[in-house]
Design an enzyme around this catalytic site. Structure first.
Site, PDB file in Angstrom:
ATOM      1  N   ARG A  28      10.980  32.556  12.403  1.00 47.02           N
ATOM      2  CA  ARG A  28       9.941  31.574  12.718  1.00 47.02           C
ATOM      3  C   ARG A  28       8.645  32.277  13.114  1.00 47.02           C
ATOM      4  O   ARG A  28       8.663  33.263  13.851  1.00 47.02           O
ATOM      5  CB  ARG A  28      10.398  30.655  13.854  1.00 47.02           C
ATOM      6  CG  ARG A  28      11.538  29.773  13.420  1.00 47.02           C
ATOM      7  CD  ARG A  28      11.820  28.606  14.345  1.00 47.02           C
ATOM      8  NE  ARG A  28      13.119  28.059  13.982  1.00 47.02           N
ATOM      9  CZ  ARG A  28      13.331  27.230  12.963  1.00 47.02           C
ATOM     10  NH1 ARG A  28      12.318  26.805  12.232  1.00 47.02           N
ATOM     11  NH2 ARG A  28      14.549  26.815  12.663  1.00 47.02           N
ATOM     12  N   ASP A  29       7.532  31.741  12.602  1.00 54.37           N
ATOM     13  CA  ASP A  29       6.215  32.284  12.959  1.00 54.37           C
ATOM     14  C   ASP A  29       5.962  32.051  14.450  1.00 54.37           C
ATOM     15  O   ASP A  29       6.256  30.987  14.991  1.00 54.37           O
ATOM     16  CB  ASP A  29       5.130  31.616  12.114  1.00 54.37           C
ATOM     17  CG  ASP A  29       3.822  32.396  12.154  1.00 54.37           C
ATOM     18  OD1 ASP A  29       3.440  32.961  11.120  1.00 54.37           O
ATOM     19  OD2 ASP A  29       3.175  32.432  13.225  1.00 54.37           O
ATOM     20  N   ILE A  30       5.419  33.058  15.113  1.00 52.37           N
ATOM     21  CA  ILE A  30       5.188  32.983  16.558  1.00 52.37           C
ATOM     22  C   ILE A  30       4.079  31.987  16.899  1.00 52.37           C
ATOM     23  O   ILE A  30       4.017  31.482  18.018  1.00 52.37           O
ATOM     24  CB  ILE A  30       4.851  34.407  17.087  1.00 52.37           C
ATOM     25  CG1 ILE A  30       5.158  34.535  18.562  1.00 52.37           C
ATOM     26  CG2 ILE A  30       3.408  34.782  16.803  1.00 52.37           C
ATOM     27  CD1 ILE A  30       5.141  35.968  19.065  1.00 52.37           C
ATOM     28  N   ASN A  86      -0.824  35.483   1.743  1.00 49.09           N
ATOM     29  CA  ASN A  86      -2.178  35.996   1.901  1.00 49.09           C
ATOM     30  C   ASN A  86      -2.180  37.466   1.502  1.00 49.09           C
ATOM     31  O   ASN A  86      -1.230  38.195   1.792  1.00 49.09           O
ATOM     32  CB  ASN A  86      -2.632  35.841   3.357  1.00 49.09           C
ATOM     33  CG  ASN A  86      -2.713  34.384   3.784  1.00 49.09           C
ATOM     34  OD1 ASN A  86      -3.083  33.522   2.991  1.00 49.09           O
ATOM     35  ND2 ASN A  86      -2.364  34.112   5.025  1.00 49.09           N
ATOM     36  N   VAL A  95      -1.239  40.768   8.936  1.00 50.53           N
ATOM     37  CA  VAL A  95      -0.137  41.723   9.118  1.00 50.53           C
ATOM     38  C   VAL A  95       0.105  42.441   7.790  1.00 50.53           C
ATOM     39  O   VAL A  95       0.466  41.803   6.785  1.00 50.53           O
ATOM     40  CB  VAL A  95       1.153  41.015   9.584  1.00 50.53           C
ATOM     41  CG1 VAL A  95       2.301  42.010   9.679  1.00 50.53           C
ATOM     42  CG2 VAL A  95       0.933  40.323  10.927  1.00 50.53           C
ATOM     43  N   HIS A  99       4.478  39.233   3.267  1.00 53.57           N
ATOM     44  CA  HIS A  99       5.236  38.108   3.806  1.00 53.57           C
ATOM     45  C   HIS A  99       4.816  36.816   3.139  1.00 53.57           C
ATOM     46  O   HIS A  99       3.668  36.652   2.739  1.00 53.57           O
ATOM     47  CB  HIS A  99       5.056  37.999   5.327  1.00 53.57           C
ATOM     48  CG  HIS A  99       3.625  37.982   5.774  1.00 53.57           C
ATOM     49  ND1 HIS A  99       2.885  39.134   5.874  1.00 53.57           N
ATOM     50  CD2 HIS A  99       2.803  36.967   6.129  1.00 53.57           C
ATOM     51  CE1 HIS A  99       1.660  38.822   6.285  1.00 53.57           C
ATOM     52  NE2 HIS A  99       1.575  37.514   6.433  1.00 53.57           N
ATOM     53  N   MET A 100       5.770  35.918   3.036  1.00 53.86           N
ATOM     54  CA  MET A 100       5.555  34.606   2.450  1.00 53.86           C
ATOM     55  C   MET A 100       5.651  33.586   3.582  1.00 53.86           C
ATOM     56  O   MET A 100       6.610  33.606   4.353  1.00 53.86           O
ATOM     57  CB  MET A 100       6.678  34.386   1.426  1.00 53.86           C
ATOM     58  CG  MET A 100       6.556  33.216   0.530  1.00 53.86           C
ATOM     59  SD  MET A 100       7.992  33.229  -0.590  1.00 53.86           S
ATOM     60  CE  MET A 100       7.461  34.416  -1.802  1.00 53.86           C
ATOM     61  N   HIS A 101       4.647  32.733   3.714  1.00 56.70           N
ATOM     62  CA  HIS A 101       4.696  31.646   4.700  1.00 56.70           C
ATOM     63  C   HIS A 101       5.359  30.435   4.054  1.00 56.70           C
ATOM     64  O   HIS A 101       4.969  30.031   2.950  1.00 56.70           O
ATOM     65  CB  HIS A 101       3.285  31.217   5.125  1.00 56.70           C
ATOM     66  CG  HIS A 101       2.463  32.262   5.802  1.00 56.70           C
ATOM     67  ND1 HIS A 101       2.256  32.278   7.160  1.00 56.70           N
ATOM     68  CD2 HIS A 101       1.765  33.320   5.306  1.00 56.70           C
ATOM     69  CE1 HIS A 101       1.458  33.304   7.474  1.00 56.70           C
ATOM     70  NE2 HIS A 101       1.147  33.947   6.364  1.00 56.70           N
TER      71      HIS A 101
HETATM   72  P1  5GP Z   1      -1.050  36.601   7.768  1.00 56.29           P
HETATM   73  O1  5GP Z   1      -2.361  36.116   8.319  1.00 56.29           O
HETATM   74  O2  5GP Z   1      -0.961  38.106   7.795  1.00 56.29           O
HETATM   75  O3  5GP Z   1      -0.743  36.022   6.430  1.00 56.29           O
HETATM   76  O4  5GP Z   1       0.062  36.018   8.713  1.00 56.29           O
HETATM   77  C1  5GP Z   1       0.654  36.732   9.747  1.00 56.29           C
HETATM   78  C2  5GP Z   1       1.518  35.762  10.510  1.00 56.29           C
HETATM   79  O5  5GP Z   1       2.381  36.500  11.330  1.00 56.29           O
HETATM   80  C3  5GP Z   1       0.734  34.808  11.410  1.00 56.29           C
HETATM   81  O6  5GP Z   1       1.034  33.470  11.063  1.00 56.29           O
HETATM   82  C4  5GP Z   1       1.215  35.174  12.817  1.00 56.29           C
HETATM   83  O7  5GP Z   1       1.331  34.051  13.659  1.00 56.29           O
HETATM   84  C5  5GP Z   1       2.561  35.822  12.544  1.00 56.29           C
HETATM   85  N1  5GP Z   1       2.938  36.820  13.520  1.00 56.29           N
HETATM   86  C6  5GP Z   1       2.188  37.866  13.971  1.00 56.29           C
HETATM   87  N2  5GP Z   1       2.863  38.613  14.846  1.00 56.29           N
HETATM   88  C7  5GP Z   1       4.099  38.029  14.957  1.00 56.29           C
HETATM   89  C8  5GP Z   1       5.261  38.353  15.743  1.00 56.29           C
HETATM   90  O8  5GP Z   1       5.313  39.321  16.491  1.00 56.29           O
HETATM   91  N3  5GP Z   1       6.349  37.532  15.596  1.00 56.29           N
HETATM   92  C9  5GP Z   1       6.319  36.448  14.773  1.00 56.29           C
HETATM   93  N4  5GP Z   1       7.435  35.707  14.724  1.00 56.29           N
HETATM   94  N5  5GP Z   1       5.247  36.129  14.024  1.00 56.29           N
HETATM   95  C10 5GP Z   1       4.154  36.897  14.125  1.00 56.29           C
END
Ligand code: 5GP
Ligand code: ZN
Length: 113
Positions: A28-30, A86, A95, A99-101
């Protein structure tokens, strides 16, 4: 190893893991942007979409399949959901580990960005 998602894979940072196998992990996203917001990632450190090779294409197919199964398990498959990847700074990637949301559980915005 300063990659935050590699540390999640190695259980050095806690996360709410909802799926894992030998190649893929989902958690799960934080900072969820919707009632359901999962991240599906390869366990291997691939920095971004642009770093994918031909050999990685089956892995990407598996990730999409896992996302679809998780959408069903989370109860949002019928109503609909969104898969987002992204890539790079202007693509909004924060990050640098591919990763896939998987986002759903509410009506999502019509605009993509
Ligand atoms: P991006 O913007 O790189 O596509 O998305 C990165 C995602 O990683 C964000 O939605 C952010 O909330 C999530 N995220 C960042 N750090 C952590 C973490 O330590 N744990 C979890 N579960 N999600 C994280
Ligand atoms: Zn990594």
């Amino acid at each position: 190893m300063d990659c935050i998602f590699c540390q999640i894979v190695a259980s050095k940072i806690p996360s709410e893991i909802v799926y894992q196998d030998d190649e893929v992990i989902a958690f799960r996203d934080i900072n969820p942007q919707a009632p359901i917001h999962l991240l599906i990632i390869p366990k291997r450190h691939i920095p971004s979409l642009t770093h994918l090779t031909e050999e990685d294409l089956p892995l990407m197919g598996r990730m999409v399949n896992i996302a679809n199964r998780l959408a069903r398990r989370e109860g949002i498959a019928e109503a609909g959901y969104r898969l987002v990847i992204n890539c790079g700074e202007q693509g909004g990637q924060l990050v640098p580990h591919l990763h896939m949301h998987l986002i759903g559980g509410r009506r999502l915005a019509d605009e993509l960005g």
